[in-house]
Design a protein around this motif. Structure first.
Motif, mmCIF file in Angstrom:
data_model
loop_
_atom_site.group_PDB
_atom_site.id
_atom_site.type_symbol
_atom_site.label_atom_id
_atom_site.label_comp_id
_atom_site.label_asym_id
_atom_site.label_seq_id
_atom_site.Cartn_x
_atom_site.Cartn_y
_atom_site.Cartn_z
ATOM 1 N N HIS A 157 -3.369 1.977 4.641
ATOM 2 C CA HIS A 157 -2.430 1.702 3.475
ATOM 3 C C HIS A 157 -1.841 0.180 4.057
ATOM 4 O O HIS A 157 -1.862 -0.587 2.991
ATOM 5 N N ARG A 161 -2.673 -3.159 1.958
ATOM 6 C CA ARG A 161 -1.482 -3.867 1.473
ATOM 7 C C ARG A 161 -1.478 -5.373 1.822
ATOM 8 O O ARG A 161 -1.227 -6.170 1.005
ATOM 9 N N GLU A 165 -1.829 -8.512 -0.887
ATOM 10 C CA GLU A 165 -0.749 -9.358 -0.960
ATOM 11 C C GLU A 165 -1.250 -10.794 -0.595
ATOM 12 O O GLU A 165 -0.937 -11.813 -1.365
ATOM 13 N N TRP A 187 6.989 -5.081 3.973
ATOM 14 C CA TRP A 187 6.538 -3.661 4.606
ATOM 15 C C TRP A 187 7.777 -2.660 4.466
ATOM 16 O O TRP A 187 7.166 -1.500 4.796
ATOM 17 N N TYR A 191 5.208 2.262 0.082
ATOM 18 C CA TYR A 191 3.686 2.360 -0.647
ATOM 19 C C TYR A 191 3.934 3.086 -1.834
ATOM 20 O O TYR A 191 4.697 3.677 -2.366
#
Length: 296
Positions: A157, A161, A165, A187, A191
């Motif tokens: 995950h 991410r 990003e 962070w 999610y």
């Protein structure tokens, strides 16, 4: 030609994922819950197929995580905070023994009483706010929290991410200066609901595999349910039971996770389905440290 080959590869993987999903679950008992879970997992796997094709390597992921961790880490100034960070690391390293990915794991304390949250970086860096630790009542609860964050790394995950990003911000992941423009708040934002649920499920499993009681997760989530009720009721007018500092900290936590009631229901379902023991004695949350006074 390359584009056609890539499309064919994605299509083949999609068909393969559907076939494996059907084979993997063909012996399961048929129920509404099982069908919903299967559909959610299948949809999640399909949407992540393109990312699987372009995923960064483990070594690149760890390099990115190391650079971000150096930026986000804060100095540990007191003996108590040093002991807290050491304690987090000891419990976390025990839980990582049951993670799927064999990474070099690092655990960090953010000594901020208003930070009621934890987050994971790509490559195996886990950060925990002291405000969240203040809410924990047992080591088993800590193991579940760390297991949840470990699984955000274990299931890619965090890696996905940072790739997404980087594309949105036009950041070159090979350049440290550009990489460090990614804020820590990214962070802490959490999610997708599917990914958070996956982290809960797998985090519970690896915590139990590490000799912790599943009751720790239940206790913590039951407390989140109660705190969420108080938060909703008293967010505008804090009471003694839920002060302003807790309100501000819980705001971020509840916004970045599914409803506590949903998380609790899922945990109880897993415990029942997999016959996870809840009667094992909980391990106390404890610290041991020394304070040295220099003679004048």
């Amino acid at each position: 030609m390359k584009r056609a080959f890539g499309l064919a590869a994605v299509l083949a993987l999609t068909i393969g994922a559907m076939y494996l999903a059907q084979r993997r679950n063909r012996h399961d008992a048929v129920s509404a819950s099982a069908l919903v879970n299967l559909a959610a997992d299948w949809q999640r796997d399909l949407t992540r197929v393109p990312m699987h094709l372009t995923r960064i390597s483990d070594s690149e992921e760890m390099r990115i995580g190391d650079q971000l961790a150096q930026r986000y880490a804060t100095p540990i100034r007191t003996a108590e905070d040093r002991a807290l960070e050491r304690y987090i690391s000891e419990v976390g390293q025990q839980v990582t023994l049951h993670a799927r990915r064999k990474l070099i794991w690092h655990f960090h304390l953010l000594a901020d009483p208003s930070l009621i949250n934890a987050f994971a970086l790509p490559g195996g860096h886990i950060f925990v706010g002291s405000g969240l630790l203040d809410q924990l009542k047992s080591e088993d609860e800590l193991a579940f929290v760390l297991g949840h964050e470990i699984e955000h790394v274990d299931h890619y995950h965090a890696a996905e991410r940072v790739q997404i990003e980087a594309k949105l911000r036009h950041v070159d992941l090979d350049l440290a200066g550009q990489l460090l423009s990614i804020p820590m708040s990214l962070w802490q934002a959490g999610y997708s609901k599917d990914e958070e649920s996956e982290a809960d499920r797998e985090g519970l499993r690896i915590a139990v595999a590490s000799d912790y009681s599943s009751q720790g997760a239940v206790n913590l989530l039951e407390r989140w349910v109660q705190l969420h009720r108080e938060y909703v009721i008293h967010a505008e007018t804090p009471t003694d039971e839920l002060g302003q500092v807790a309100i501000e900290g819980l705001t971020g936590y509840f916004r970045s996770h599914p409803l506590p009631s949903e998380r609790l229901a899922q945990a109880k379902e897993i415990i029942e389905q997999e016959h996870l023991a809840t009667g094992k004695p909980l391990k106390p949350f404890h610290l041991a440290y020394e304070i040295t006074i220099e003679a004048k």
